[in-house]
Design an enzyme around this catalytic site. Structure first.
Site, PDB file in Angstrom:
ATOM      1  N   PHE A  25      -5.009  27.199 -28.138  1.00 24.16           N
ATOM      2  CA  PHE A  25      -5.652  28.454 -27.769  1.00 24.16           C
ATOM      3  C   PHE A  25      -6.293  28.337 -26.385  1.00 24.16           C
ATOM      4  CE2 PHE A  25      -9.443  31.271 -28.053  1.00 24.16           C
ATOM      5  CZ  PHE A  25      -8.822  32.460 -28.381  1.00 24.16           C
ATOM      6  N   SER A  93      -4.276  21.565 -31.829  1.00 20.31           N
ATOM      7  CA  SER A  93      -5.299  22.586 -32.021  1.00 20.31           C
ATOM      8  C   SER A  93      -4.701  23.847 -32.655  1.00 20.31           C
ATOM      9  CB  SER A  93      -5.976  22.886 -30.678  1.00 20.31           C
ATOM     10  OG  SER A  93      -7.151  23.637 -30.861  1.00 20.31           O
ATOM     11  N   ASP A 194     -14.777  15.361 -31.532  1.00 13.08           N
ATOM     12  CA  ASP A 194     -14.056  16.529 -31.044  1.00 13.08           C
ATOM     13  C   ASP A 194     -15.082  17.647 -30.894  1.00 13.08           C
ATOM     14  OD1 ASP A 194     -12.579  18.960 -30.883  1.00 13.08           O
ATOM     15  OD2 ASP A 194     -10.898  18.076 -31.973  1.00 13.08           O
ATOM     16  N   HIS A 224     -11.019  16.376 -27.949  1.00 13.02           N
ATOM     17  CA  HIS A 224     -10.121  17.369 -28.543  1.00 13.02           C
ATOM     18  C   HIS A 224      -8.689  17.307 -27.993  1.00 13.02           C
ATOM     19  CE1 HIS A 224      -8.875  20.924 -30.630  1.00 13.02           C
ATOM     20  NE2 HIS A 224      -8.579  21.545 -29.516  1.00 13.02           N
TER      21      HIS A 224
END
Length: 259
Positions: A25, A93, A194, A224
């Site tokens: 994203f 993700s 993260d 992350h």
């Protein structure tokens, strides 16, 4: 709008085993490009698309939603299935969330999944307020470049468009309901440190999927965007070993196209 330098989609025509990689994203293919190239160098057919609204400016993402992002990866998957005997889906993700829905919908057509810090819900951004806040405020501070490795940068937006965040929140809820339909072999690699997606998301996903062939790997040295971080090479190697176990025929050379 022109695509940001480095954010271009990537494809490689290799052998009969294919891999679809899904970025996150507000991110871009740049976050997964080294992974894609690693697999391409080992003779795999690789598709790394640019999701609609990504890779240009955050305002372009404001008018897109999960249906657009999912339609893009679904189209890419179908194209791979037409030319490959086995296809794997990898995601980072939100790319992991997209991968899980592809797995739920396409069943045995997908040979296996590799998920890196997969998202199960929207965190921060006053998530509960998104349905109203998105009409009052257009964007919030960005989430890109959560990377421990000094000098490593992610090509992503410095703002999060709230209409898109609201859509992603709805998508996460949808996918959570579909997780029991996921039965494929899965490798999940996640970072204890993260700052975007907490380990609780991985725990939730693993508790909900129906897969019996599951490996969970901790990425102790990374944040992350682990595919651009200290553990990147480990991710690449583990994923290639996973493919080799499930598709021993993987690995004929081909040609590369970028952009």
């Amino acid at each position: 709008m022109p695509v940001l330098p480095g954010a271009e989609p990537y494809r490689h025509e290799g052998g009969e085993v294919g891999v679809l990689l899904c970025h996150g994203f507000t991110g871009s293919p740049q976050s997964l490009r080294p992974w894609a190239e690693y697999l391409a160098e080992r003779g795999l057919t690789v598709a790394l698309p640019l999701l609609p609204g990504h890779g240009t400016r955050w305002q372009d993402m404001q008018v897109t939603g999960w249906q657009d992002w999912y339609a893009e990866v679904d189209r890419e998957l179908r194209a791979l299935l037409e030319r490959c005997t086995k296809v794997f889906v990898f995601g980072l993700s939100m790319g992991g969330t997209l991968s899980l829905r592809l797995a739920a919908k396409h069943g045995d057509a997908i040979a296996g999944l590799v998920l890196v810090n997969p998202a199960n819900k929207v965190h921060g951004l006053a998530a509960q307020a998104l349905p109203i806040a998105r009409h009052l405020v257009r964007s919030a501070p960005g989430i890109a470049s959560d990377i421990a490795l000094e000098g490593s940068e992610e090509v992503g937006y410095d703002r999060v468009p709230l209409h898109a965040a609201h859509s992603f929140r709805n998508f996460c809820r949808l996918v959570d309901r579909e997780l029991p339909q996921v039965t494929q072999p899965v490798v999940v690699l996640h970072s204890p440190q993260d700052h975007v997606v907490p380990p609780a998301d991985t725990a939730r996903i693993l508790s909900r999927i129906s897969s019996t062939d599951v490996e969970e790997i901790l990425l102790e040295q990374s944040y992350h965007v682990a595919t651009l971080d200290h553990d990147a090479e480990r991710i690449f190697e583990k994923s290639h070993t996973f493919i080799g176990r499930l598709a021993p025929s993987a690995g004929k050379k081909g040609s590369t196209t970028g952009g």
